[in-house]
Design an enzyme around this catalytic site. Structure first.
Site, mmCIF file in Angstrom:
data_model
loop_
_atom_site.group_PDB
_atom_site.id
_atom_site.type_symbol
_atom_site.label_atom_id
_atom_site.label_comp_id
_atom_site.label_asym_id
_atom_site.label_seq_id
_atom_site.Cartn_x
_atom_site.Cartn_y
_atom_site.Cartn_z
ATOM 1 N N ILE A 55 41.599 40.298 52.278
ATOM 2 C CA ILE A 55 42.351 39.904 51.079
ATOM 3 C C ILE A 55 41.655 40.645 49.942
ATOM 4 O O ILE A 55 40.422 40.609 49.827
ATOM 5 C CB ILE A 55 42.369 38.366 50.882
ATOM 6 C CG1 ILE A 55 43.101 37.968 49.594
ATOM 7 C CG2 ILE A 55 40.977 37.748 50.889
ATOM 8 C CD1 ILE A 55 43.337 36.441 49.470
ATOM 9 N N SER A 56 42.416 41.374 49.132
ATOM 10 C CA SER A 56 41.833 42.234 48.105
ATOM 11 C C SER A 56 41.049 41.423 47.074
ATOM 12 O O SER A 56 41.325 40.255 46.841
ATOM 13 C CB SER A 56 42.933 43.019 47.387
ATOM 14 O OG SER A 56 43.735 43.710 48.307
#
Ligand code: SAH
Length: 220
Positions: free
Chosen positions: A67-68
């Site tokens: 997840i960025s």
């Protein structure tokens, strides 16, 4: 059961994340800031990772994917220049977090994920949060999603060797594409805009994303 104290603590960390990681670094789009203040990022990671959900870094979510970092989600969303009446295509659903942020800023989000297990998992938090304007599709997002084209915005959340022509072809007049382009180790954020039939390209900051797979990515 969710612990109400833990929820309050997570909400306060989220506020702090928006101030310290976004506002202080120059994110100014009011809608983006509001969306990231509201969407509970911790709902999109495993329970064991919740304590780190508002940390200033990407988190691993299994299947070799991430997840960025919150800042990168904000930069990309701001660069996409979203408007409330628009339809956006996301390539790389991952956890569904970026899609949930976008869902507050546009009318409709189509999000494509290559790993079937991730596509399946991402539907769960979206359902729990009552987000109904995101459609998750399993498949190779480098092919775009022709049934719903043209898109006003296309956001690619994995690193590409080049901008896939297929995506440019599915872009509406006035539409934008935000995509990290470079090697498998390092990319630059590229923002394309289709204006009067021409494509304008702008290169932004450096970034590191997991490789975009599929036909017009790095392959299988
Ligand atoms: N936007 C996500 C983070 C994405 S990580 C979030 O908010 O959590 C990159 C994702 O792109 C991974 O889930 C990976 O499986 C997916 N991906 C890689 N190549 C793809 C392709 N060709 N089509 C669709 N998804 C792809």
């Amino acid at each position: 059961m969710t612990d109400p104290i833990a929820e309050a603590e997570l909400a306060s960390r989220r506020d702090q994340m928006v101030r310290d990681q976004l506002v202080d670094r120059g994110i100014s789009h009011p809608g983006v800031l509001a969306a990231m203040r509201e969407v509970p990022r911790h709902e999109f990671v495993a329970v064991a990772q919740r304590a780190f959900a508002y940390d200033d870094r990407p988190l691993s979510v299994g299947y070799g994917q991430t997840i960025s970092q919150p800042y990168m989600v904000a930069v990309m969303t701001e660069a996409l220049d979203p408007h409330l009446h628009e339809r956006v295509l996301e390539v790389g659903t991952g956890t569904g977090y970026q899609a949930a942020v976008l869902a507050r800023l546009v009318r409709e989000v189509i999000s494509i994920e290559y790993v079937p297990e991730l596509a399946e998992q991402a539907r769960e938090p979206l359902r729990r949060l009552g987000i109904t304007n995101v459609t998750i599709i399993m498949g190779d997002g480098t092919l775009g999603y022709p049934p719903r084209e043209p898109y006003d915005g296309i956001i690619v959340t994995a690193g590409a060797p080049a901008v896939p022509e297929t995506l440019i072809a599915q872009l509406n007049e006035g539409g934008r594409i935000v995509i990290p382009v470079g090697s498998q180790m390092y990319q630059e954020l590229v923002v394309l805009r289709r204006q009067a039939g021409k494509i304008h390209e702008e290169r932004r900051e450096g970034c590191v994303f997991v490789p975009l797979r599929g036909q017009y990515g790095w392959g299988r």
